[in-house]
Scaffold this active site. Structure first.
Site, PDB file in Angstrom:
ATOM      1  N   GLU A  33      -2.369   2.891  -4.017  1.00  0.00           N
ATOM      2  CA  GLU A  33      -1.813   2.694  -2.666  1.00  0.00           C
ATOM      3  C   GLU A  33      -0.995   3.909  -2.266  1.00  0.00           C
ATOM      4  O   GLU A  33      -0.196   4.406  -3.068  1.00  0.00           O
ATOM      5  CB  GLU A  33      -0.936   1.439  -2.679  1.00  0.00           C
ATOM      6  CG  GLU A  33      -0.923   0.695  -1.366  1.00  0.00           C
ATOM      7  CD  GLU A  33      -2.254   0.008  -1.068  1.00  0.00           C
ATOM      8  OE1 GLU A  33      -2.987   0.543  -0.206  1.00  0.00           O
ATOM      9  OE2 GLU A  33      -2.554  -1.034  -1.674  1.00  0.00           O
ATOM     10  N   GLY A 124      -5.311  -9.571  11.747  1.00  0.00           N
ATOM     11  CA  GLY A 124      -4.039  -8.946  11.386  1.00  0.00           C
ATOM     12  C   GLY A 124      -3.620  -9.175   9.945  1.00  0.00           C
ATOM     13  O   GLY A 124      -2.440  -9.096   9.613  1.00  0.00           O
ATOM     14  N   ASP A 174     -10.600   2.717   3.991  1.00  0.00           N
ATOM     15  CA  ASP A 174     -11.082   1.463   4.571  1.00  0.00           C
ATOM     16  C   ASP A 174     -12.532   1.580   5.026  1.00  0.00           C
ATOM     17  O   ASP A 174     -13.367   0.719   4.736  1.00  0.00           O
ATOM     18  CB  ASP A 174     -10.220   1.063   5.767  1.00  0.00           C
ATOM     19  CG  ASP A 174      -8.765   0.894   5.402  1.00  0.00           C
ATOM     20  OD1 ASP A 174      -8.437   0.945   4.196  1.00  0.00           O
ATOM     21  OD2 ASP A 174      -7.938   0.721   6.313  1.00  0.00           O
ATOM     22  N   TYR A 224       5.385   4.925   7.892  1.00  0.00           N
ATOM     23  CA  TYR A 224       4.172   5.540   7.342  1.00  0.00           C
ATOM     24  C   TYR A 224       4.233   7.055   7.554  1.00  0.00           C
ATOM     25  O   TYR A 224       4.008   7.834   6.617  1.00  0.00           O
ATOM     26  CB  TYR A 224       2.951   4.933   8.042  1.00  0.00           C
ATOM     27  CG  TYR A 224       1.618   5.486   7.616  1.00  0.00           C
ATOM     28  CD1 TYR A 224       0.974   4.995   6.486  1.00  0.00           C
ATOM     29  CD2 TYR A 224       0.983   6.485   8.345  1.00  0.00           C
ATOM     30  CE1 TYR A 224      -0.262   5.488   6.102  1.00  0.00           C
ATOM     31  CE2 TYR A 224      -0.242   6.992   7.981  1.00  0.00           C
ATOM     32  CZ  TYR A 224      -0.872   6.488   6.855  1.00  0.00           C
ATOM     33  OH  TYR A 224      -2.091   6.990   6.477  1.00  0.00           O
TER      34      TYR A 224
END
Ligand code: ADP
Ligand code: MG
Length: 390
Positions: A33, A124, A174, A224
């Protein structure tokens, strides 16, 4: 459900040739991650949950789009040449972004389309319904227009759509997982080179269980960007003692420990430590799965959570509660936060014998600690995007 989609397609777009059908899955990252933008490895799998479309080529250049997930938006009508996002944050921008990315990459799109969509990725939940939608559109364009484009290229064009058209500077994970997934396997991906290997996800007697904390803290977006900037500052400092160092992912933990004194800022040092150690854990996790050592794999997931919580500081009280509850449940091999952070989901490996008790305990204790209702999904690793022929 495919039948409902086909019925809706006829209702919205009228009679004609039967539409072709395509599917692209959501994904969950098992470990690795915040390594993708640090030149490291990720280890996601595609899911059997995903998004379907029914699509038919038109005689003109009109593009008509309808989603059963957003029925109130009605049919969105534009053209295959639409070059800018539609106002109001329309869901259709994910489709238009991919169309645009294909065109910009030199794939001539000879006609317009009618397309209807439906998906069962919980909204979501952090299982990447946006990547599924993008990769789905790429797969449909390839199939309908006979384009010569590989799965990796579809993933890259989908990422470009999300970066440039939606304006989210996500990494490649992704879209890659959705395009390249393989049933009962996880994908070990080097985000620097896009080299990948499949590892059998032989979860004999266990399943992947996703738990949605049902909370998302507002600072997710800015934090982020902060993490990315902190890692870049750490890398710049390390380059003063190791000129030409390409990325944090290029260092082993031992090399990092020897050099980390060169990073003056303690916060940046912790962020970099996560990036380096998480990458090493991901390499170890790949080996553990290839050996079929699920217990070792679970321990690495747990260590990943501690590092994301303490060094990278992207967890939150609610998600820490979910992980803590899971760690105390019998039959849980590993549990950690997954996705960008500050809320979202945890990923857990839970033995089938303990699954019912796990669900019950997590629901009850999470509600007691936070007042929130956790959503729980038992998932399996599925194949990547494809045309549905059955
Ligand atoms: P996620 O973590 O699920 O990727 P995002 O906010 O990145 O969450 O993407 C969700 C958005 O993607 C939705 O708001 C919608 O605009 C679009 N989307 C995803 N699935 C569908 C669908 N089946 N039909 C229409 N739009 C969809
Ligand atoms: Mg998304």
């Amino acid at each position: 459900m495919i039948q409902t989609l086909l019925d809706e397609f006829s209702r919205r777009f009228g009679p004609g040739d039967a539409p072709r059908r395509f599917f692209a899955p959501g994904r969950v990252n098992l470990i690795g991650e915040h390594t993708d933008y640090n030149g490291g490895h990720v280890f996601p799998c595609a899911l059997t949950l995903g998004t379907y479309c029914a699509a038919r080529v038109r005689a003109d250049r009109t593009l008509r789009l309808f989603s059963l997930n957003f029925p109130d938006a009605g049919v969105v009508e534009t053209t295959i040449d639409q070059a800018t996002p539609l106002p109001g944050g329309s869901w259709a921008n994910y489709v238009l972004g991919v169309v645009r990315a294909f065109t910009d990459a030199g794939h001539a799109l000879p006609a317009g389309l009618d397309m209807a969509f439906w998906g069962d990725i919980p909204a979501g939940s952090g299982l990447s319904s946006s990547a599924a939608l993008e990769v789905l559109v790429g797969t449909a364009l390839k199939g309908l227009f006979g384009l010569r484009v590989s799965g990796t290229e579809i993933a890259l064009l989908s990422q470009r759509a999300e970066n440039d058209f939606i304006g989210l500077s996500c990494g490649i994970m992704d879209q890659f997982a959705s395009a390249m997934g393989k049933r009962d396997h996880a994908i070990f991906l080097d985000t620097q080179t896009l080299e990948y290997q499949y590892a059998p996800l032989a979860l004999t007697g266990a399943h992947i269980v996703i738990v949605n904390s049902m909370c998302k803290h507002a600072l997710a977006g800015s934090a982020y960007n902060d993490r990315r900037a902190e890692c870049e500052r750490a890398l710049a400092a390390l380059r003063t003692v190791r000129p030409g160092l390409p990325s944090l992912g290029a260092l082993t933990p031992e090399e990092f420990d020897a050099l980390s004194g060169a990073i003056p800022d303690a916060v940046c040092r912790k962020r970099a430590r996560h990036a380096v150690y998480e990458n090493a854990r991901t390499l170890d996790a790949f080996d553990a799965l290839r050996r079929g050592d699920l217990a070792a794999f679970g321990q690495l997931m747990n260590a990943s959570h501690v590092s994301l919580r303490d060094d990278y500081a992207v967890s939150c009280g609610e998600v820490d509660a979910l992980v803590d509850i899971a760690w105390r449940c019998p039959g849980v091999l590993g549990a950690r936060i997954t996705g960008g952070g500050f809320g979202g989901c945890t990923v857990n490996i839970v033995s089938d014998a303990a699954a019912a008790q796990f669900t019950e305990t997590v629901r009850r204790e999470y509600a007691a600690r936070t007042g929130l209702d956790a959503q729980i999904y038992t998932v399996s690793a599925g194949d990547g995007a494809r045309e549905v022929l059955e």
